[in-house]
Design a protein around this motif. Structure first.
Motif, PDB file in Angstrom:
ATOM      1  N   ARG A   1       0.809  -1.207   0.000  1.00 47.01           N
ATOM      2  CA  ARG A   1       0.000   0.000   0.000  1.00 47.01           C
ATOM      3  C   ARG A   1       0.847   1.262   0.000  1.00 47.01           C
ATOM      4  O   ARG A   1       0.503   2.261  -0.652  1.00 47.01           O
TER       5      ARG A   1
ATOM      6  N   LEU B   1       0.592   4.325  -2.679  1.00 43.00           N
ATOM      7  CA  LEU B   1       0.356   5.699  -2.221  1.00 43.00           C
ATOM      8  C   LEU B   1       1.411   6.648  -2.783  1.00 43.00           C
ATOM      9  O   LEU B   1       1.097   7.776  -3.198  1.00 43.00           O
TER      10      LEU B   1
ATOM     11  N   ASP C   1      -7.012   5.733  -4.502  1.00 42.40           N
ATOM     12  CA  ASP C   1      -5.658   5.367  -4.082  1.00 42.40           C
ATOM     13  C   ASP C   1      -5.098   6.215  -2.946  1.00 42.40           C
ATOM     14  O   ASP C   1      -4.034   5.892  -2.419  1.00 42.40           O
ATOM     15  N   ILE C   2      -5.790   7.292  -2.595  1.00 49.78           N
ATOM     16  CA  ILE C   2      -5.333   8.100  -1.465  1.00 49.78           C
ATOM     17  C   ILE C   2      -6.406   8.151  -0.381  1.00 49.78           C
ATOM     18  O   ILE C   2      -6.186   7.724   0.753  1.00 49.78           O
TER      19      ILE C   2
END
Length: 481
Positions: free
Chosen positions: A121, A125, A353-354
């Motif tokens: 992850r 990020l 994704d954030i």
């Protein structure tokens, strides 16, 4: 009908048609997945035209002809020949494997694809945050479109900037990917027609002898390597960097993710063929740089070459004023066709994704993706309010950095079947990004394509070395299949 009335009629009809297509897109957008990549029900020909229009944006239609006007044949070869080969190679090498892994994990964005490929992850990020460098290209498009609006209407550039921003953001907010695809198809057809007309219309300036006409400007101007240019002066800066950096640019979120719109691998050949044919036609817009130079007009600001050439060619006659309206609207469409794709990709990326990982999914993703669009618009307008003298180089600094960082993680992720240790791809990404920024901003390498190419080679060397020292690891982890 007067030219003035015709102008407002054409612009009004274009705006209404775009909004109608966006409304159709909104009716088909019921989830963040549909907003981001559609429902996989679009024709590969439609996706191919959408992609070609996204690649050949304000840069090709408005900004890059200015480099040809200034630097001559070397700049044309850099963008038109080396760049086109880079695009074709990237899609032939990467499309099938990227689609296969994206379908397997239902990936919506490149950072999400990175997460599924490398199962980390933090790395995804990192990619989500550096993909925000795409906003430099948003600035380029906003500036280029505002220049065109000032040639069409009696308004200042800042007013034009706001008008462009409001129009594009409003229709993308409605329909997301479907609005982007439908409107890009309309805009792509307009762009093909205008490119062909302008290419034929300006051919007269060569007077039957292309190279003789270019040599009349200067020997360096007609040479494949312009030794008096600070940007395109040798084989590396013209061909190698043009090919390598354009290959890497195909890894941008608003470009490579078009592959995920496809229904299956059976559509890939039709998709690539459409993209290449339409995109090759669009590169003929670079010829306007030659035409403007040979016409004898003096342009103070390089970024305004296309606008000044069109006004010089068409504004002097009554019929020309009618043609000028359609041409300017089409060039605006060229910019918007890329801008809406970047906006959809950035909003999907920020949400998926954030925000979603950090909030553990406790958000209304579809609503938030639209709010993110508004935030991107505000930031883009702020950066474009007082743009740098050469907006093309400004955009390249950021976007080429993203390309340099993305090359090894995406290319290795597609082509290398075995497990790749995280330190290999993460280290390569950092080498690519920071070496490019160092060379371009601190070490005096003025051409961002050259600094990015050096950085990509260094990144590939680091990644290849990492693969060599970890060659004993045979675990397969979701590669190209």
């Amino acid at each position: 009908m007067t030219p003035e009335l015709f102008k407002y009629l054409i612009v009004g009809c274009y705006a209404l048609l775009v909004y109608w297509l966006s409304w159709r897109g909104m009716r088909r957008t019921r989830s963040v997945e549909g907003f981001s990549i559609g429902n996989k029900d679009m024709s590969p020909y439609l996706v191919g035209i959408t992609l070609a229009a996204s690649i050949s944006s304000t840069a090709t239609f408005v900004i890059n002809p200015g480099f040809v006007y200034t630097d001559g044949l070397a700049a044309y070869l850099h963008y038109g020949v080396a760049g086109s080969l880079g695009i074709l190679t990237a899609f032939l090498v990467l499309t099938r494997g990227f689609l296969r892994l994206g379908e397997k994990n239902a990936a919506l964005t490149i950072p999400q694809w990175i997460f599924y490929r490398y199962n980390h992850r933090g790395f995804s990020l990192f990619f989500a945050f550096i993909n925000l460098l795409s906003i430099t290209f948003v600035v380029l498009i906003l500036v280029g479109c505002s220049l065109l609006v000032t040639g069409l209407f009696p308004v200042g550039q800042k007013t034009a900037l706001v008008l462009v921003l409001v129009f594009v953001f409003s229709y993308v907010l409605m329909g997301g990917t479907y609005a982007h695809a439908y409107t890009n198809s309309l805009q792509g057809i307009m762009m093909m027609l205008v490119t062909a007309v302008l290419f034929v219309q300006g051919w007269k300036y060569f007077d039957g002898d292309v190279f003789g006409a270019l040599r009349s400007v200067g020997a360096d101007y007609a040479a494949p390597f312009n030794h008096s240019s600070r940007l395109y002066f040798d084989f590396f800066s013209v061909f190698v960097s043009g090919f390598v950096v354009t290959f890497a640019l195909m890894l941008q979120p608003h470009i490579l993710t078009k592959v995920l719109y496809l229904r299956s691998e059976k559509d890939i050949t039709k998709f690539i063929g459409t993209t290449v044919v339409v995109g090759s036609l669009f590169t003929l817009m670079l010829m306007i740089g030659f035409y403007a130079r040979l016409s004898g007009i003096e342009v103070g600001a390089q970024d305004a070459v296309v606008r000044e050439y069109l006004l010089h060619e068409f504004a002097a006659s009554p019929w020309g004023e009618y043609a000028l309206v359609f041409v300017f609207v089409t060039l605006l469409a060229a910019g918007m066709s890329t801008l809406d794709g970047i906006l959809v990709a950035l909003s999907a990326m920020v949400v998926n994704d954030i925000v979603a990982p950090l909030s553990r999914g406790r958000t209304n993703a579809l609503a938030l993706s639209r709010w993110v669009l508004v935030a991107v618009g505000v930031i883009g307008a702020w950066l474009a309010w007082n743009p740098p003298p050469l907006i093309g180089l400004f955009a390249q600094k950021g976007v080429y950095g993203l390309a340099a960082a993305s090359t090894v993680p995406v290319v290795f992720g597609v082509l290398v079947r075995r497990h790749i240790p995280l330190w290999v791809v993460a280290g390569a990404a950092l080498v690519g990004l920071f070496l490019h920024l160092f060379l371009n901003l601190a070490a005096g390498v003025e051409n961002p394509a050259v600094s990015a190419t050096y950085a990509i080679f260094a990144s590939l060397a680091f990644g290849t070395g990492g693969l060599f020292v970890t060659r004993g690891e045979r675990e397969v982890h979701g590669g190209a299949g």
